[in-house]
Design a protein around this motif. Structure first.
Motif, PDB file in Angstrom:
ATOM      1  N   PRO A 277      -7.558 -18.678  -7.647  1.00  0.00           N
ATOM      2  CA  PRO A 277      -9.021 -17.334  -7.611  1.00  0.00           C
ATOM      3  C   PRO A 277      -9.683 -17.552  -6.553  1.00  0.00           C
ATOM      4  N   LEU A 278      -9.252 -18.632  -5.977  1.00  0.00           N
ATOM      5  CA  LEU A 278     -10.187 -18.484  -4.908  1.00  0.00           C
ATOM      6  C   LEU A 278      -9.327 -17.431  -3.121  1.00  0.00           C
ATOM      7  N   PHE A 279      -8.227 -16.724  -3.496  1.00  0.00           N
ATOM      8  CA  PHE A 279      -7.820 -15.904  -3.037  1.00  0.00           C
ATOM      9  C   PHE A 279      -7.952 -14.579  -3.332  1.00  0.00           C
ATOM     10  N   GLY A 280      -8.902 -14.778  -5.104  1.00  0.00           N
ATOM     11  CA  GLY A 280      -8.850 -13.280  -5.658  1.00  0.00           C
ATOM     12  C   GLY A 280      -9.671 -11.855  -4.726  1.00  0.00           C
ATOM     13  N   GLY A 281     -10.297 -12.328  -3.266  1.00  0.00           N
ATOM     14  CA  GLY A 281     -11.125 -11.681  -2.500  1.00  0.00           C
ATOM     15  C   GLY A 281      -9.517 -10.108  -2.062  1.00  0.00           C
ATOM     16  N   LEU A 282      -8.541 -11.021  -1.742  1.00  0.00           N
ATOM     17  CA  LEU A 282      -7.505 -10.135  -1.830  1.00  0.00           C
ATOM     18  C   LEU A 282      -6.713  -8.859  -2.164  1.00  0.00           C
ATOM     19  N   GLY A 283      -6.740  -9.432  -3.403  1.00  0.00           N
ATOM     20  CA  GLY A 283      -6.698  -7.872  -4.363  1.00  0.00           C
ATOM     21  C   GLY A 283      -8.364  -7.127  -4.273  1.00  0.00           C
ATOM     22  N   TYR A 284      -9.953  -7.316  -4.065  1.00  0.00           N
ATOM     23  CA  TYR A 284     -10.264  -6.678  -3.623  1.00  0.00           C
ATOM     24  C   TYR A 284     -10.542  -5.320  -2.428  1.00  0.00           C
ATOM     25  N   ALA A 285      -9.879  -6.611  -1.851  1.00  0.00           N
ATOM     26  CA  ALA A 285      -9.994  -5.719   0.001  1.00  0.00           C
ATOM     27  C   ALA A 285      -8.682  -4.849  -0.326  1.00  0.00           C
ATOM     28  N   SER A 286      -8.058  -4.934  -0.995  1.00  0.00           N
ATOM     29  CA  SER A 286      -6.679  -4.001  -0.916  1.00  0.00           C
ATOM     30  C   SER A 286      -6.965  -2.796  -1.416  1.00  0.00           C
ATOM     31  N   GLN A 287      -7.975  -3.152  -2.756  1.00  0.00           N
ATOM     32  CA  GLN A 287      -8.326  -1.869  -3.758  1.00  0.00           C
ATOM     33  C   GLN A 287      -9.442  -0.796  -2.472  1.00  0.00           C
ATOM     34  N   VAL A 288     -10.091  -1.394  -1.623  1.00  0.00           N
ATOM     35  CA  VAL A 288     -10.462  -1.049  -0.659  1.00  0.00           C
ATOM     36  C   VAL A 288      -9.674  -0.164   0.358  1.00  0.00           C
ATOM     37  N   ILE A 289      -8.736  -0.252   1.173  1.00  0.00           N
ATOM     38  CA  ILE A 289      -7.691   0.110   1.960  1.00  0.00           C
ATOM     39  C   ILE A 289      -7.332   0.642   1.143  1.00  0.00           C
ATOM     40  N   ILE A 290      -7.066   1.067  -0.197  1.00  0.00           N
ATOM     41  CA  ILE A 290      -6.355   1.811  -1.047  1.00  0.00           C
ATOM     42  C   ILE A 290      -7.744   3.342  -0.344  1.00  0.00           C
ATOM     43  N   LEU A 291      -8.613   2.934  -1.419  1.00  0.00           N
ATOM     44  CA  LEU A 291     -10.050   4.230  -1.058  1.00  0.00           C
ATOM     45  C   LEU A 291      -9.543   5.099   0.201  1.00  0.00           C
ATOM     46  N   HIS A 292     -10.209   3.376   1.425  1.00  0.00           N
ATOM     47  CA  HIS A 292      -9.553   4.834   2.325  1.00  0.00           C
ATOM     48  C   HIS A 292      -8.718   5.252   2.828  1.00  0.00           C
ATOM     49  N   GLY A 293      -7.551   4.417   2.289  1.00  0.00           N
ATOM     50  CA  GLY A 293      -6.556   5.682   2.499  1.00  0.00           C
ATOM     51  C   GLY A 293      -6.320   7.040   1.760  1.00  0.00           C
ATOM     52  N   CYS A 294      -6.949   6.741   0.292  1.00  0.00           N
ATOM     53  CA  CYS A 294      -6.276   8.173  -0.721  1.00  0.00           C
ATOM     54  C   CYS A 294      -8.138   9.953   0.304  1.00  0.00           C
ATOM     55  N   VAL A 295      -8.821   8.711   1.372  1.00  0.00           N
ATOM     56  CA  VAL A 295      -9.716   9.456   1.524  1.00  0.00           C
ATOM     57  C   VAL A 295      -8.967  10.379   2.844  1.00  0.00           C
ATOM     58  N   TYR A 296      -8.016  10.010   3.932  1.00  0.00           N
ATOM     59  CA  TYR A 296      -7.855  10.485   4.927  1.00  0.00           C
ATOM     60  C   TYR A 296      -5.989  10.848   4.987  1.00  0.00           C
ATOM     61  N   TYR A 297      -5.637   9.988   3.798  1.00  0.00           N
ATOM     62  CA  TYR A 297      -3.762  10.277   3.897  1.00  0.00           C
ATOM     63  C   TYR A 297      -4.130  12.077   2.868  1.00  0.00           C
ATOM     64  N   ILE A 298      -4.525  12.073   2.838  1.00  0.00           N
ATOM     65  CA  ILE A 298      -4.773  13.455   1.470  1.00  0.00           C
ATOM     66  C   ILE A 298      -4.884  14.936   2.575  1.00  0.00           C
ATOM     67  N   VAL A 299      -5.797  14.527   4.011  1.00  0.00           N
ATOM     68  CA  VAL A 299      -5.866  15.520   4.533  1.00  0.00           C
ATOM     69  C   VAL A 299      -4.812  15.708   5.151  1.00  0.00           C
TER      70      VAL A 299
END
Length: 620
Positions: free
Chosen positions: A106-128
């Motif tokens: 649980p202390l490292f739960g931020g790893l999951g949230y951080a990875s989802q933000v990276i996925i969002l960034h990837g979805c924005v630019y990768y599809i270009v």
């Protein structure tokens, strides 16, 4: 008693029916229909444009074959161990990226949230990139490919068809100094409308690229909208067709004059480049980027596996396939680069401008020299679209999996999942419009450098290794894998999770900070201060969630500070992970690998039967 029994539902596997009074409850999470669907989905995620244009481009940028040294080092010490870690974590917990990390540590739960933000960034630019490919595809149906001649409205007087007739008998060039090729002018002047710098702003939106971007997003939406059921079927096409075209282009490139010089440049290392920290940074980034590490997608895809799936062998096979594809694509790219260098009478290192447009300059030139060029152009750009499409919609599936696992009773009802997916797609499309402007390529490169690569992925990989290797326990995690597969992984993986992976990633990160220099955006443009600041904001938008979540968890957990750390460094008591899984071919028990309590363990089959009898009794 009937009112109390439904509380047991959260501890039961998804396949065991829950006590419900109607049919309006959340629908089932789902599983892969076959092992082939899982393998193809992961292959589609990790084998994409990163293999076809990013790996050859990084070799080209970093001195040819010398790039293999840091690449193989990162692959062995970081790539494969982290790939196995994330895939096994998802399979063991049957949870997406966020919930899985919160469950085991649980202390490292931020790893999951951080990875989802990276996925969002990837979805924005990768599809270009797919929008560029779709625009190329639309031009491929013309009687003469527009990048094969200089008679277009966008061509300048400097446009020249390069061939050996432009050279004298002694090898000197007859071309003017500012000569450009039609394929380069098509890329810069028609597709991108590329501006010379960022001083005048981004410029107006290109309606052609905006339309292509909207069409690609529409396809992505319908590939994912039904969840793993639709995703598992689409990958049969998108993950296999690119290999056919890659092999065809490789054969064609190898038969071109000058291909041998290109392949030699590809394989011959320039050892002096190893002193450049950017080479090591690019190698680590390529491994993390092409393997989908720290993005949460591997955890989400693994979570749809059966509990006793052999994820250990799967990881080795998929890693081998991924690196072999990158290596093969390099031959296809560099054979054409050698031909273009001989054609233009220049050194191979100066043939094409380094940048994400390498595949949109070199490959189209190769296609234009084939018989029936329109046919090969259509096939090639369909390959590019499919390579990127499965990576894109699998990333979206991973994002939706994580959100659905966090709020299953809220999202897995009716059409809420489809509506949430539509909202995500529309927002990402609107943000991506800034990359279909004359200055959009520069913004794209900033996203590529900072948001989904470099510092963010290195930092996440460090904390992933620390969470599993030291907090959760490498020995315990190895026991989890043995519990699923029937045998233990090699001892070297425990060594990597505890020492080697965090050490290599930390050294690379510090080395890159010490030797940091402003990002070069191509055409002599150096990223201005505001662009660099934007890049670091993108990096911090994901990485900062690790300390923010840890602080939030410490503040909201009862007890003294020491008790809070002790609680947060243990698996959640309300998530008995082993109880979620049971093999179908034998009576199953709680997994001894993750003992969350000291209570005697009873067979799940008996527990489920007692639960069903209670459901029937309570509904009478």
């Amino acid at each position: 008693m009937a009112d109390k029994m439904p509380a047991l539902d959260k501890f039961l596997p998804d396949s065991i029916p829950k006590c419900t009074k109607d049919n309006n409850g959340p629908y089932a999470r789902g599983q892969w229909a076959s092992k082939a669907e899982f393998l193809l989905a992961v292959a589609g995620q990790i084998i994409g444009l990163g293999n076809v244009w990013r790996f050859p481009y990084l070799c080209y940028k970093n001195g040819g074959g010398v790039f293999f040294v840091p690449y193989l080092l990162f692959l062995v010490l970081c790539g494969i161990p982290l790939f196995l870690l994330e895939t096994s974590l998802g399979q063991f917990t049957s949870l997406g990226g966020v919930s899985a990390w919160r469950a085991v540590c649980p202390l490292f739960g931020g790893l999951g949230y951080a990875s989802q933000v990276i996925i969002l960034h990837g979805c924005v630019y990768y599809i270009v990139i797919l929008a560029w490919a779709l625009l190329y595809l639309s031009y491929s149906f013309q009687a003469e490919l527009p990048w094969a001649h200089c008679n277009n409205t966008w061509n300048t007087e400097a446009c020249v068809l390069f061939d050996r007739q432009n050279q004298t008998a002694n090898g000197s060039s007859l071309l003017p100094e500012n000569a450009t090729s039609p394929v380069m002018e098509f890329w810069e002047r028609e597709v991108l409308h590329l501006s010379d710098n960022l001083d005048m702003g981004l410029g107006p939106i290109s309606w052609k690229l905006a339309l292509c971007l909207a069409l690609v997003w529409l396809v992505c939406y319908f590939c994912v909208w039904k969840g793993v059921k639709s995703t598992g079927k689409v990958v049969y096409l998108t993950a296999t067709f690119p290999y056919v075209m890659l092999f065809v282009l490789l054969v064609r490139g190898a038969t071109l004059p000058g291909a041998t010089q290109g392949i030699i440049y590809y394989l011959k290392p320039n050892v002096t480049r190893l002193a450049d920290p950017q080479v090591w940074m690019d190698a680590g980034t390529q491994v993390f980027f092409s393997y989908g590490i720290c993005l949460g997608s591997l955890t989400a895809l693994g979570s749809y596996n059966k509990y006793n799936n052999d994820c250990y062998k799967d990881s080795f096979m998929l890693c081998l396939l991924n690196s072999a594809t990158s290596f093969l694509a390099g031959f296809a790219i560099f054979s054409v680069l050698g031909f273009m260098a001989q054609e233009q009478g220049e050194d191979i290192s100066t043939v094409a401008q380094s940048g994400p447009g390498l595949a949109f300059i070199v490959y189209p030139r190769a296609v234009a020299m084939m018989p029936l060029p329109q046919l090969w152009a259509v096939c090639f750009f369909l390959m590019i679209i499919m390579l990127g499409l499965d990576t894109q919609f699998v990333s979206l599936e991973a994002l939706m999996t994580s959100v659905s696992d966090l709020y299953p009773h809220l999202i897995r009802r009716g059409h809420r999942r489809e509506l949430l997916l539509l909202f995500v797609c529309v927002v990402c499309f609107l943000v991506g419009l800034v990359m279909v402007t004359p200055g959009g390529l520069y913004v794209f490169q900033i996203y590529d450098q900072f948001s989904c690569s470099g510092a963010s992925l290195l930092l996440l990989s460090i904390f992933q290794s620390l969470a599993i290797g030291w907090v959760y326990g490498a020995e315990r995690f190895s026991s989890n894998i043995r519990d699923m597969t029937g045998y233990s992984p090699l001892s070297v993986f425990k060594l990597c999770w505890k020492y080697l992976t965090p050490a290599v990633c930390t050294a690379t990160f510090v080395f890159s900070l010490v030797h940091w220099s402003p990002l070069s955006l191509g055409k002599g443009v150096v990223a201005p201060g505001w662009a660099t600041a934007l890049g670091w904001i993108l990096t911090l938008s994901s990485v900062s969630l690790l300390p923010i979540w840890a602080l939030y968890a410490l503040l909201t957990t009862p007890g003294t500070l020491q008790q809070r750390f002790r609680i947060l460094c243990r698996p959640e008591k309300n998530s008995p992970l082993a109880l979620r899984h049971y093999p179908t071919d034998r009576p199953a028990t709680y997994s001894p690998a993750l003992a969350l309590t000291e209570k005697p363990k009873e067979p799940i089959t008996n527990l489920s039967q007692d639960h069903m009898m209670s459901c029937e009794w309570g509904n009478q």
